[in-house]
Scaffold this active site. Structure first.
Site, PDB file in Angstrom:
ATOM      1  N   CYS A 291      20.588  20.419  37.233  1.00  0.00           N
ATOM      2  CA  CYS A 291      21.906  20.510  37.877  1.00  0.00           C
ATOM      3  C   CYS A 291      23.038  19.880  37.085  1.00  0.00           C
ATOM      4  CB  CYS A 291      21.832  19.892  39.269  1.00  0.00           C
ATOM      5  SG  CYS A 291      20.552  20.653  40.271  1.00  0.00           S
ATOM      6  N   LYS A 294      23.995  21.650  33.766  1.00  0.00           N
ATOM      7  CA  LYS A 294      24.491  23.006  34.043  1.00  0.00           C
ATOM      8  C   LYS A 294      25.849  22.952  34.767  1.00  0.00           C
ATOM      9  CE  LYS A 294      22.309  25.371  37.422  1.00  0.00           C
ATOM     10  NZ  LYS A 294      23.139  25.945  38.485  1.00  0.00           N
TER      11      LYS A 294
HETATM   12  C1  UGA Z   1      21.631  16.334  41.637  1.00  0.00           C
HETATM   13  C2  UGA Z   1      22.551  15.725  42.719  1.00  0.00           C
HETATM   14  O1  UGA Z   1      22.279  14.339  42.859  1.00  0.00           O
HETATM   15  C3  UGA Z   1      22.330  16.426  44.056  1.00  0.00           C
HETATM   16  O2  UGA Z   1      23.255  15.906  45.016  1.00  0.00           O
HETATM   17  C4  UGA Z   1      22.600  17.930  43.883  1.00  0.00           C
HETATM   18  O3  UGA Z   1      22.381  18.650  45.075  1.00  0.00           O
HETATM   19  C5  UGA Z   1      21.641  18.457  42.824  1.00  0.00           C
HETATM   20  O4  UGA Z   1      21.879  17.752  41.581  1.00  0.00           O
HETATM   21  C6  UGA Z   1      21.934  19.930  42.666  1.00  0.00           C
HETATM   22  O5  UGA Z   1      23.023  20.272  42.192  1.00  0.00           O
HETATM   23  O6  UGA Z   1      21.139  20.761  43.135  1.00  0.00           O
HETATM   24  P1  UGA Z   1      19.082  16.045  40.910  1.00  0.00           P
HETATM   25  O7  UGA Z   1      19.350  16.999  39.794  1.00  0.00           O
HETATM   26  O8  UGA Z   1      17.831  16.197  41.705  1.00  0.00           O
HETATM   27  O9  UGA Z   1      20.286  16.068  41.986  1.00  0.00           O
HETATM   28  O10 UGA Z   1      19.069  14.638  40.187  1.00  0.00           O
HETATM   29  P2  UGA Z   1      19.642  13.154  40.431  1.00  0.00           P
HETATM   30  O11 UGA Z   1      18.684  12.350  41.214  1.00  0.00           O
HETATM   31  O12 UGA Z   1      21.047  13.185  40.898  1.00  0.00           O
HETATM   32  O13 UGA Z   1      19.628  12.636  38.916  1.00  0.00           O
HETATM   33  C7  UGA Z   1      20.347  13.322  37.900  1.00  0.00           C
HETATM   34  C8  UGA Z   1      20.178  12.630  36.572  1.00  0.00           C
HETATM   35  O14 UGA Z   1      20.824  11.374  36.562  1.00  0.00           O
HETATM   36  C9  UGA Z   1      18.733  12.364  36.194  1.00  0.00           C
HETATM   37  O15 UGA Z   1      18.547  12.642  34.827  1.00  0.00           O
HETATM   38  C10 UGA Z   1      18.576  10.876  36.466  1.00  0.00           C
HETATM   39  O16 UGA Z   1      17.562  10.256  35.697  1.00  0.00           O
HETATM   40  C11 UGA Z   1      19.946  10.372  36.085  1.00  0.00           C
HETATM   41  N1  UGA Z   1      20.281   9.076  36.713  1.00  0.00           N
HETATM   42  C12 UGA Z   1      20.454   8.994  38.066  1.00  0.00           C
HETATM   43  C13 UGA Z   1      20.460   7.957  35.904  1.00  0.00           C
HETATM   44  O17 UGA Z   1      20.328   8.014  34.662  1.00  0.00           O
HETATM   45  N2  UGA Z   1      20.783   6.773  36.496  1.00  0.00           N
HETATM   46  C14 UGA Z   1      20.974   6.660  37.838  1.00  0.00           C
HETATM   47  O18 UGA Z   1      21.306   5.538  38.304  1.00  0.00           O
HETATM   48  C15 UGA Z   1      20.795   7.789  38.643  1.00  0.00           C
END
Ligand code: UGA
Length: 459
Positions: A291, A294
């Protein structure tokens, strides 16, 4: 540090076995969900749990078979359990659309070559829905689509239906929880669709205790109505903002290292400010997944298309590439060519087997390109395409056996707790690179490692 979630964490509250929601028939709607990926399958199961009569259409035959067998091919925590309690028809053909009050579009919008999402699956679905659906049926767009898509479909193949943008905010690994207990429901569409959408999500909106009660007061979920264009932008804005927040956080961590400050203390104190908030403050290898990469590119394309230079977003995307290179360079500098790296983690984050746009995989690629050899272990990823050149093992000590350096690339809790003495006993070298600041430096040193966290990478 992320903690391995339990089913109860995912469902938000304790759930008595066998309890399924039973709304009155008056409230039950006929729903057809198109697409059984993350968004579609989770929406289908949750809507069925709310008591609606749900059919889910999936055109990928092997995936369809697995859903029909009651299996969850996505391995999304909590989903298989909920699936057992509800009745959903998983079908390969779309004819049920003709009977639906609400059709949910949840097909993929992968990134195209120019950074814009490829909308071919959305367009195919719209043509199919337009030819089958009843006049006035509500078409709920849950796929993430560029601004203007719903208006275009409303004036094109779906001119006899009511197109409503209803972006999802589900996180992989927490999708069931996020669907049942959303912070907000964003809806963009005509007022005539309002009653039906509010009936669809009625029990969630009212904050009804769907699982039978833990004594907490119901929390009414705000429904924010707006135009379709605004709702489409609201999705990109949320992901773009979170990604930018993380890029900023990674920069603060890098800067803290450069000037001798403690990034953990700085970020921890920032999180106590409610205007900043404690989430998405953990530095790492950069953001990945299906997500953020993209959607940030798509948001940039939207801005470019409007002739607007979105300078902050551009910098956030650029920073994300640099964040990974910075770490990869530190590993490369420390190791002679042909050295072996034991890579811990392949998934893009903990709690999911998903490797799409995974920083861990990108890191492996950079290391291999520079002549290093990589063997890996991930609790949820058992194999990788052979052309990546990464040997995947089934245990930490196997992946690290004979390694010159161990590299932690995904924040799985089991890596935080692993027996570091046992790992050090099988490695050849004593370097431990921690790309997620997951492992206690003191424990690493006590086990005989030279620890390099994000805050201690040499420039
Ligand atoms: C993300 C959004 O959080 C959702 O709200 C959204 O619905 C979704 O995309 C989507 O568009 O469908 P997701 O891709 O599952 O969800 O991942 P996240 O948990 O948000 O993490 C995204 C990235 O950030 C990961 O690579 C994660 O490792 C990184 N991250 C997250 C960090 O490096 N540090 C953090 O503190 C949190």
């Amino acid at each position: 540090m992320a903690v391995q979630p339990t089913i109860h964490d995912h469902l938000g509250r304790a759930k008595p076995a066998g309890h399924a929601a039973r709304p009155s028939d008056r409230q039950a709607l006929r729903v057809t969900v198109v697409g059984a990926g993350y968004v579609g399958a989770v929406s289908a199961v949750v809507l069925a749990h709310l008591g609606h009569r749900v059919t889910c259409v999936e055109r990928d035959a092997p995936r369809l078979e697995r859903w029909r067998d009651g299996e969850d091919p996505l391995k999304e925590p909590g989903l298989a359990e909920l699936l057992k309690e509800v009745r959903i028809r998983f079908v390969g053909d779309a004819s049920d659309i003709a009977f639906a009050d609400v059709i949910v579009v949840a097909v993929g919008t992968p990134m195209g070559d120019d950074g814009r999402p490829d909308l071919s699956q959305v367009d195919d679905a719209a043509i199919q829905i337009g030819s089958l659906a009843r006049e006035g049926a509500v078409v709920l767009m849950r796929s993430t689509v560029p601004v203007g898509t719903c208006d275009r479909l409303q004036n094109g193949p779906l001119r006899h239906q009511r197109v409503v943008s209803n972006p999802e905010f589900l996180r992989e690994g927490r999708a069931v929880h996020d669907a049942l207990f959303p912070d907000r429901i964003v809806v963009g569409g005509p007022q005539e669709a309002r009653d039906l959408v509010e009936r669809l999500y009625g029990r969630i909106i009212k904050g009804e205790n769907l699982f039978g009660g833990d004594g907490t007061a119901p929390r009414v979920v705000p429904v924010v109505w707006m135009s379709p264009r605004s709702a489409e932008l609201a999705k990109y804005a949320a992901n773009g903002f979170l990604a930018t927040k993380l890029s900023f956080v990674n920069e603060i961590a890098n800067l803290a290292q450069a000037i001798g400050a403690d990034a953990g203390a700085v970020l921890g104190s920032m999180g106590l400010d409610p205007r900043i908030g404690p989430q998405y403050l953990h530095p790492g290898l950069g953001w990945g997944g299906s997500c953020f990469p993209k959607d940030t590119r798509a948001l940039q394309a939207i801005a470019d298309g409007a002739g607007y230079d979105f300078v902050v977003l551009r910098a956030a995307i650029d920073q994300n590439t640099r964040q990974l290179s910075r770490f990869a360079n530190a590993v490369k500098r420390a190791l002679p060519a042909q050295s072996r790296v034991g890579l811990l983690g392949l998934a893009f984050k903990a709690g999911t087997p998903d490797i799409r746009e995974s920083p861990a995989i990108a890191l492996a690629g950079l290391l291999i390109q520079s002549g290093l050899r990589v063997s890996a272990y991930d609790p949820a990823v058992r194999a990788l395409p052979a052309d990546l050149g990464v040997m995947v093992h089934s245990a930490v000590v196997e992946a690290c056996a004979g390694a010159d350096a161990v590299v932690v690339a995904t924040e799985w809790p089991e890596f935080a707790d692993m027996d570091l003495e046992a790992v050090r006993a099988v490695t050849r070298g004593d370097l431990l690179f921690d790309g997620r600041d997951l492992i206690s430096p003191n424990r690493a040193v006590a086990a005989g490692f030279r620890y390099q966290g994000l805050a201690s990478l040499g420039e």
